[in-house]
Design a protein around this motif. Structure first.
Motif, mmCIF file in Angstrom:
data_model
loop_
_atom_site.group_PDB
_atom_site.id
_atom_site.type_symbol
_atom_site.label_atom_id
_atom_site.label_comp_id
_atom_site.label_asym_id
_atom_site.label_seq_id
_atom_site.Cartn_x
_atom_site.Cartn_y
_atom_site.Cartn_z
ATOM 1 N N LEU A 100 -53.814 54.137 -52.696
ATOM 2 C CA LEU A 100 -54.397 55.611 -53.237
ATOM 3 C C LEU A 100 -54.132 55.914 -54.646
ATOM 4 O O LEU A 100 -54.821 56.299 -55.302
ATOM 5 C CB LEU A 100 -53.870 56.766 -52.199
ATOM 6 C CG LEU A 100 -54.393 57.950 -52.314
ATOM 7 C CD1 LEU A 100 -55.784 57.839 -51.546
ATOM 8 C CD2 LEU A 100 -53.639 58.945 -51.604
ATOM 9 N N ARG A 101 -52.693 55.729 -55.216
ATOM 10 C CA ARG A 101 -52.371 55.835 -56.506
ATOM 11 C C ARG A 101 -52.996 55.073 -57.480
ATOM 12 O O ARG A 101 -53.365 55.285 -58.571
ATOM 13 C CB ARG A 101 -50.793 56.023 -56.341
ATOM 14 C CG ARG A 101 -50.232 57.218 -56.024
ATOM 15 C CD ARG A 101 -48.761 57.282 -56.055
ATOM 16 N NE ARG A 101 -48.630 57.613 -57.402
ATOM 17 C CZ ARG A 101 -47.127 57.790 -58.013
ATOM 18 N NH1 ARG A 101 -46.243 57.732 -57.201
ATOM 19 N NH2 ARG A 101 -47.051 58.002 -59.370
ATOM 20 N N LYS A 102 -52.835 53.701 -57.113
ATOM 21 C CA LYS A 102 -53.310 52.609 -57.994
ATOM 22 C C LYS A 102 -54.939 52.711 -58.256
ATOM 23 O O LYS A 102 -55.099 52.643 -59.173
ATOM 24 C CB LYS A 102 -52.877 51.275 -57.585
ATOM 25 C CG LYS A 102 -53.125 50.188 -58.437
ATOM 26 C CD LYS A 102 -52.263 50.007 -59.354
ATOM 27 C CE LYS A 102 -52.673 48.728 -60.032
ATOM 28 N NZ LYS A 102 -51.693 48.336 -60.990
ATOM 29 N N PHE A 103 -55.598 52.844 -57.425
ATOM 30 C CA PHE A 103 -56.973 52.648 -57.263
ATOM 31 C C PHE A 103 -57.873 53.941 -57.386
ATOM 32 O O PHE A 103 -59.147 53.845 -57.660
ATOM 33 C CB PHE A 103 -57.522 51.758 -56.129
ATOM 34 C CG PHE A 103 -56.816 50.505 -56.258
ATOM 35 C CD1 PHE A 103 -57.087 49.436 -57.372
ATOM 36 C CD2 PHE A 103 -56.125 49.934 -55.344
ATOM 37 C CE1 PHE A 103 -56.584 48.385 -57.515
ATOM 38 C CE2 PHE A 103 -55.291 48.829 -55.435
ATOM 39 C CZ PHE A 103 -55.684 47.762 -56.480
ATOM 40 N N VAL A 104 -57.439 54.913 -56.375
ATOM 41 C CA VAL A 104 -58.154 56.216 -56.301
ATOM 42 C C VAL A 104 -57.678 56.962 -57.735
ATOM 43 O O VAL A 104 -58.696 57.448 -58.280
ATOM 44 C CB VAL A 104 -58.053 56.815 -54.952
ATOM 45 C CG1 VAL A 104 -58.750 58.242 -55.000
ATOM 46 C CG2 VAL A 104 -58.481 56.086 -54.054
ATOM 47 N N TYR A 105 -56.579 57.404 -57.728
ATOM 48 C CA TYR A 105 -56.029 58.286 -58.879
ATOM 49 C C TYR A 105 -56.083 57.793 -60.286
ATOM 50 O O TYR A 105 -55.784 58.276 -61.116
ATOM 51 C CB TYR A 105 -54.750 59.014 -58.558
ATOM 52 C CG TYR A 105 -54.862 59.794 -57.198
ATOM 53 C CD1 TYR A 105 -55.911 60.792 -57.224
ATOM 54 C CD2 TYR A 105 -53.880 59.818 -56.358
ATOM 55 C CE1 TYR A 105 -55.670 61.587 -56.058
ATOM 56 C CE2 TYR A 105 -53.731 60.701 -55.434
ATOM 57 C CZ TYR A 105 -54.766 61.536 -55.013
ATOM 58 O OH TYR A 105 -54.924 62.447 -53.865
ATOM 59 N N ARG A 106 -56.002 56.336 -60.128
ATOM 60 C CA ARG A 106 -56.046 55.517 -61.661
ATOM 61 C C ARG A 106 -54.624 55.984 -62.278
ATOM 62 O O ARG A 106 -54.797 55.880 -63.319
ATOM 63 C CB ARG A 106 -57.174 55.561 -62.365
ATOM 64 C CG ARG A 106 -58.573 55.548 -61.916
ATOM 65 C CD ARG A 106 -58.856 54.164 -61.884
ATOM 66 N NE ARG A 106 -60.293 53.934 -61.528
ATOM 67 C CZ ARG A 106 -60.786 52.755 -60.845
ATOM 68 N NH1 ARG A 106 -59.804 51.856 -60.804
ATOM 69 N NH2 ARG A 106 -61.823 52.601 -60.373
ATOM 70 N N ASP A 107 -53.400 56.150 -61.632
ATOM 71 C CA ASP A 107 -52.316 56.394 -61.874
ATOM 72 C C ASP A 107 -51.648 55.178 -62.452
ATOM 73 O O ASP A 107 -52.249 53.862 -61.930
ATOM 74 C CB ASP A 107 -51.641 57.018 -60.756
ATOM 75 C CG ASP A 107 -50.221 57.736 -61.361
ATOM 76 O OD1 ASP A 107 -49.980 57.715 -62.632
ATOM 77 O OD2 ASP A 107 -49.384 58.036 -60.599
ATOM 78 N N ASN A 108 -51.030 55.258 -63.374
ATOM 79 C CA ASN A 108 -50.207 53.990 -63.818
ATOM 80 C C ASN A 108 -49.084 53.512 -62.981
ATOM 81 O O ASN A 108 -47.951 53.202 -63.782
ATOM 82 C CB ASN A 108 -49.979 54.153 -65.531
ATOM 83 C CG ASN A 108 -49.561 52.911 -66.214
ATOM 84 O OD1 ASN A 108 -49.947 51.665 -65.553
ATOM 85 N ND2 ASN A 108 -49.283 52.880 -67.469
ATOM 86 N N TYR A 109 -48.986 53.580 -61.977
ATOM 87 C CA TYR A 109 -47.993 53.600 -60.799
ATOM 88 C C TYR A 109 -48.237 52.024 -60.535
ATOM 89 O O TYR A 109 -48.923 51.374 -60.343
ATOM 90 C CB TYR A 109 -48.567 54.075 -59.465
ATOM 91 C CG TYR A 109 -47.317 54.043 -58.570
ATOM 92 C CD1 TYR A 109 -46.266 54.604 -58.735
ATOM 93 C CD2 TYR A 109 -47.659 53.317 -57.448
ATOM 94 C CE1 TYR A 109 -45.221 54.513 -57.391
ATOM 95 C CE2 TYR A 109 -46.824 53.104 -56.345
ATOM 96 C CZ TYR A 109 -45.554 53.572 -56.503
ATOM 97 O OH TYR A 109 -44.408 53.648 -55.571
ATOM 98 N N CYS A 110 -46.917 51.514 -60.920
ATOM 99 C CA CYS A 110 -46.470 50.056 -60.779
ATOM 100 C C CYS A 110 -47.221 49.297 -61.616
ATOM 101 O O CYS A 110 -48.092 48.369 -60.973
ATOM 102 C CB CYS A 110 -46.583 49.780 -59.311
ATOM 103 S SG CYS A 110 -45.852 47.960 -58.904
ATOM 104 N N SER A 111 -47.205 49.470 -62.854
ATOM 105 C CA SER A 111 -48.180 48.372 -63.516
ATOM 106 C C SER A 111 -47.394 47.204 -64.014
ATOM 107 O O SER A 111 -46.923 47.034 -65.235
ATOM 108 C CB SER A 111 -48.798 48.992 -65.066
ATOM 109 O OG SER A 111 -47.403 49.596 -65.672
#
Length: 103
Positions: free
Chosen positions: A91-102
């Motif tokens: 959800l954070r990586k692909f929906v919100y496009r958050d730089n979570y765990c890059s």
């Protein structure tokens, strides 16, 4: 996976339920062939459950290890609630496009 959490809490807080299940598996059969078939079937089901859990839990633990820099709390949460942890990551990586765990 949530199944792992359920199994752990059942073992800790409801051992009577596991003992009843164990009694149902015990066979009082004198037939050697039937007994061997039951043992083989139980071993196969145990192996299938182990593979299923391994395929569900290992990705969550790997994601938790890489994204949280080895924080033990994230590893425990990834182990106990692997489905929810992977859903949160996706959800954070692909929906919100958050730089979570890059990584």
């Amino acid at each position: 996976m949530v199944l792992i959490t359920w199994m752990l809490f059942t073992k800790l807080f409801y051992p009577h339920q596991i003992n009843e299940f164990k009694k149902k598996l015990i066979s009082n059969s004198n037939n050697k062939k039937e007994y061997n078939n039951l043992v083989l079937l139980n071993v196969l089901w145990f192996c299938i459950i182990c593979v299923f859990l391994l395929l569900n839990v290992v990705p969550a633990i790997l994601i938790a290890n890489e994204c949280s820099n080895g924080n033990i709390l994230h590893l425990i949460l990834g182990f106990l609630f692997s489905d929810i942890y992977i859903f949160h990551y996706a959800l954070r990586k692909f929906v919100y496009r958050d730089n979570y765990c890059s990584v």
